[in-house]
Design an enzyme around this catalytic site. Structure first.
Site, short mmCIF file in Angstrom:
data_model
loop_
_atom_site.label_atom_id
_atom_site.label_comp_id
_atom_site.label_asym_id
_atom_site.label_seq_id
_atom_site.Cartn_x
_atom_site.Cartn_y
_atom_site.Cartn_z
N GLY A 22 12.95 -6.22 -22.40
CA GLY A 22 12.19 -7.15 -23.29
C GLY A 22 12.25 -6.70 -24.65
N GLY A 24 10.05 -7.97 -28.96
CA GLY A 24 9.01 -8.76 -29.45
C GLY A 24 8.96 -8.22 -30.81
CG PHE A 26 3.74 -5.52 -32.01
CD1 PHE A 26 3.19 -5.11 -33.22
CD2 PHE A 26 3.53 -6.78 -31.64
CE1 PHE A 26 2.08 -5.85 -33.75
CE2 PHE A 26 2.50 -7.58 -32.25
CZ PHE A 26 1.73 -7.14 -33.25
N GLY A 27 8.43 -4.48 -31.20
CA GLY A 27 9.45 -3.76 -30.72
C GLY A 27 10.04 -4.02 -29.40
CB THR A 29 9.96 -3.36 -23.01
OG1 THR A 29 8.82 -3.71 -23.71
CG2 THR A 29 9.61 -2.57 -21.67
CE LYS A 45 5.07 -2.06 -21.41
NZ LYS A 45 3.87 -2.57 -21.33
CG ASP A 146 -0.27 -10.50 -24.71
OD1 ASP A 146 -0.13 -11.44 -24.67
OD2 ASP A 146 0.95 -9.58 -24.81
#
Length: 515
Positions: A22, A24, A26-27, A29, A45, A146
């Site tokens: 994953g 996004g 913010f960083g 996964t 994460k 979320d």
């Protein structure tokens, strides 16, 4: 943003990166293996602050640690376990339990490819499974922030959804990077926490979250599962929800979802418990109309569960009950009288006579080896209290025959299957005498020698237990063909569940046996 970590890299000298699962704003996964836990799979994460200022990075670590402590206190079977947090190479990492399954976004997509959607019954049960999770979080003053179909997973071989990817740490980093900026910029950036279409207006516009904000997002997920439409396609130009025309469901569920999706927070359900209260009545009628095959599976599961419960309490609850009963039996023994059964033969007829006797009869088969065998087999079925049960049984009725003792012990075994196993392991065979004489009284001869007596027993059993009487008699004789008449009477009486009928059976055999 720092570059992606390549597979095979060891982070923190412990977590070996397998692949990215994953990514996004913010960083990222990663799927990783924990080399200090025999390679167990886990989720790593990575959160990367965009600012490289030393103050920002230091503040990020402090706030990141604080939010990690919040995650650490969560302990729920439908939430991945938080395992650790650490910083390495200007990166912040969370380590969580790996859930092997599919997101509900993936499941919905697969169904749509087959021309299917989620039914009302499925969504109702799905809500009932997830609302207690929100109730648990909100009692801890934790808001997920979320909720979306991408952040809900169905593990393989499980029936309940798991809630993943909290927005806590994302919001923490947002506060760090934009806390010093102007208010409008802060609110704008805060809106990133939470997905458009799923997050409620107060979260998107103002960056504010309440328990009812999670309830709103859960309602959006339910509507998407029912309609198969993306959230942005279910609202009109005035941002009003227009989903009713895409699905045909009950008015009750429609009203619940509309209240979950109310624009103003005060108009929504204020707690997950409130939603559950309205959802529960919708599930009970469906359960009563389930298919027969499903009922059978549920019954089998419950039966197996009961067996496990019986085993678990064997050494505690049952022992207490036995101890209480032992005290009662000791009191009764002080005033009880022993009885002996005597059978006499007159003109081809057998009369069963019960006479009191002061001394219990001694049987040669009462050898230590036989009693030890009974004790060992009873321990296999019931545990350590077996010795106490045998002692109490013999103390109460010292005149029991071996067959009667076995039946008395079987009656103490709560599990029918274990009782039958015990019966098979204790194989008692009393050989019949060949000649009837004064040295060989009739009550030691096999009941098979008296056809009329057997026929009368069958008739009386039928009066007590119905047509099953014949089968009960046949089963007992098949297992113990050499029972004496007295032993047969007691064995049959033990199969009569009603104590009064059992006593009437004994009396009828004694007084009304036809010639």
């Amino acid at each position: 943003m720092l570059p992606e970590i390549t597979p095979g890299t060891a982070i923190g000298d412990r977590y070996q990166i397998q692949k990215v699962i994953g990514q996004g704003s913010f960083g990222r996964t990663y799927l990783a293996s924990d080399t200090q836990r025999f390679g167990d799979a886990c989720v790593l994460k990575e959160f990367v602050p965009s600012s490289k200022a030393e103050y920002t990075i230091q503040k990020a670590r402090q706030l990141f640690e604080r939010e990690a402590k919040v995650l650490y206190q969560i302990d729920h079977p439908q939430i991945p376990k938080f395992l650790a947090w650490f910083a390495a190479n200007e990166r912040l990492f969370l380590v969580q339990e790996y859930i092997n399954g599919k997101t509900y976004s993936q499941i919905l997509s697969e169904r749509q490819q087959q021309g299917q959607l989620f039914s009302e019954a499925e969504v109702t049960q799905w809500l009932k499974d997830l609302l207690p999770v929100l109730e648990y979080l909100h009692k801890l003053n934790i808001i997920h922030r979320d909720i979306s179909l991408e952040n809900m997973m169905l593990p393989h071989n499980k029936s309940q959804a798991v809630l993943i990817d909290f927005g806590l740490v994302k919001e923490a980093i947002t506060k760090i990077e934009f806390g010093a900026g102007n208010t409008q910029q802060h609110y704008s950036q805060a809106s990133i926490v939470g997905k458009y279409g799923y997050a409620p207006p107060e979260q998107i516009r103002l960056g504010q979250c309440y328990p009812c904000s999670d309830i709103y997002a859960l309602g959006v997920c339910a509507v998407v599962l029912l309609t198969g439409k993306k959230p942005e396609l279910l609202v009109d130009e005035s941002l009003e929800w227009q989903w009713h025309s895409y699905v045909n469901i009950s008015d009750s569920l429609t009203q619940i979802l509309d209240k979950m999706l109310a624009e103003k927070p005060k108009q929504r359900y204020q707690s997950a418990r409130e939603v559950l209260t309205d959802i529960e009545p919708l599930i009970l009628p469906r359960r009563t109309n389930e298919a027969l095959s499903l009922k059978k599976v549920e019954i089998n599961i419950n039966k197996a569960q009961k067996e496990r419960e019986v085993i678990e309490i064997t050494e505690s609850e049952e022992f207490k009950l036995l101890e209480q009963r032992a005290n009662q039996l000791r009191k009764k023994r002080e005033t009880s009288e022993s009885e002996e059964t005597k059978i006499s033969q007159v003109n081809d007829a057998v009369e069963v006579v019960f006479e009191p006797q002061t001394k219990p009869k001694s049987y040669e088969i009462w050898q230590p080896e036989f009693l030890e065998h009974c004790r060992q087999e009873l321990i296999r079925c019931m545990g350590p209290m077996a010795s106490l049960i045998i002692e109490e049984t013999l103390a109460q009725s010292p005149h029991l025959t071996p067959v009667q003792l076995v039946e008395a012990l079987i009656a103490e075994i709560p599990n029918p299957q274990r009782a039958e196993d015990f019966r098979k392991r204790i194989q008692i065979s009393i050989k019949p005498e060949k000649v009837l004489s004064s040295e060989n009284p009739v009550n030691t001869r096999s009941v098979l020698l008296y056809p009329k007596f057997l026929e009368h027993c069958q008739q009386e059993m039928s009066l007590c237990v119905g047509p099953m009487g014949m089968f009960v008699l046949e089963e007992i004789l098949a297992q113990f063909p050499y029972l004496t008449p007295v032993e047969l009477v007691e064995a049959l009486a033990a199969e009569i569940p009603d104590a009064r009928r059992a006593e009437e059976f004994r009396k009828n055999i004694k007084t009304h046996f036809p010639a």
